[in-house]
Design an enzyme around this catalytic site. Sequence first.
Site, PDB file in Angstrom:
ATOM      1  N   ASN A 192       4.127   0.121  -4.268  1.00  0.00           N
ATOM      2  CA  ASN A 192       4.076  -1.010  -3.333  1.00  0.00           C
ATOM      3  C   ASN A 192       4.563  -0.601  -1.946  1.00  0.00           C
ATOM      4  O   ASN A 192       5.444   0.240  -1.794  1.00  0.00           O
ATOM      5  CB  ASN A 192       4.843  -2.231  -3.865  1.00  0.00           C
ATOM      6  CG  ASN A 192       6.291  -1.962  -4.223  1.00  0.00           C
ATOM      7  OD1 ASN A 192       6.651  -0.854  -4.614  1.00  0.00           O
ATOM      8  ND2 ASN A 192       7.126  -2.971  -4.109  1.00  0.00           N
ATOM      9  N   GLU A 209       5.700  -2.382   1.549  1.00  0.00           N
ATOM     10  CA  GLU A 209       6.082  -3.650   2.182  1.00  0.00           C
ATOM     11  C   GLU A 209       6.031  -3.559   3.708  1.00  0.00           C
ATOM     12  O   GLU A 209       5.769  -2.493   4.282  1.00  0.00           O
ATOM     13  CB  GLU A 209       7.477  -4.061   1.689  1.00  0.00           C
ATOM     14  CG  GLU A 209       7.467  -4.320   0.180  1.00  0.00           C
ATOM     15  CD  GLU A 209       8.796  -4.828  -0.356  1.00  0.00           C
ATOM     16  OE1 GLU A 209       9.811  -4.805   0.374  1.00  0.00           O
ATOM     17  OE2 GLU A 209       8.800  -5.244  -1.540  1.00  0.00           O
ATOM     18  N   GLU A 224      -0.455  -2.060  -7.520  1.00  0.00           N
ATOM     19  CA  GLU A 224      -1.754  -2.078  -8.199  1.00  0.00           C
ATOM     20  C   GLU A 224      -2.899  -2.075  -7.200  1.00  0.00           C
ATOM     21  O   GLU A 224      -3.909  -1.403  -7.382  1.00  0.00           O
ATOM     22  CB  GLU A 224      -1.880  -3.322  -9.101  1.00  0.00           C
ATOM     23  CG  GLU A 224      -0.893  -3.376 -10.247  1.00  0.00           C
ATOM     24  CD  GLU A 224       0.416  -4.090  -9.890  1.00  0.00           C
ATOM     25  OE1 GLU A 224       0.852  -3.967  -8.721  1.00  0.00           O
ATOM     26  OE2 GLU A 224       0.986  -4.744 -10.765  1.00  0.00           O
TER      27      GLU A 224
END
Length: 161
Positions: free
Chosen positions: A62, A64, A75
Site C-alpha cells: 500500500n 499512502e 492489492e
Amino acid sequence: MKQKEVHFIYEVYQSIKGLNKVDANLLETARSITATAYAPYSNFQVGAAALLANGEIVNGSNQENASFPVGLCAERVLISAISSFHPNTAIHTMAISYHNLNGESNHPISPCGICRQSLLEYESRLQHPIRLIMSGMEGKVFIIPNAAMLLPLSFTSDDLL
Ligand code: THU
C-alpha cells in the site's frame, strides 16, 4: 416473493505450516513485502504477492498520501503493476498480509470493497479465478477459491450493456 441465499466455502488453516510449499512461499513473500509499504499515516503496512499463470511472482504494497483518499491499497497497486508489466496474464493466486505497527497482526486480512471490485474486474477480464490467501504476519490463514465470492450481486461490465 422468493428468497435467495448466497454462501461460499473457504479453507481455514491454523497457521502457515498447514499450507503446501507454493502457497507458503507466496504468503511468506506477501509478509516480507509489507516492509515496502508507504503507510506513515495508518501505520498499517499491507503486502500482496501474486503467482501469475506464467509462473512469475509479482509484489505490491500500500502507498499512502498526505491527501488520504489518494492512497492506494496493496492489492490495487499489485493489479496495476501486473496489468502494466505482464499484460493479459492471468493471476493464479494472490496472497495478502499486513503488519499493523500499532497493534496485532495475527488475524487474516480481507480485501476492502474497492479492491474486491478491482479483483473481480481482473478475474472476468482474464476469464480466470484468482485464488486468495489471506493472513497476517502470523496466525490463521484463509484461502478463498476466487475473488468473485467476496462480492455477491456485483456490478460488472454486463450492467453497462
Ligand atoms: N489497505 C490495503 O492495502 N489493503 C486492504 O485490503 C485493506 C487496507 C491499506 C489502505 C491503507 O493504506 C491502510 O491499509 C489502512 O487502511
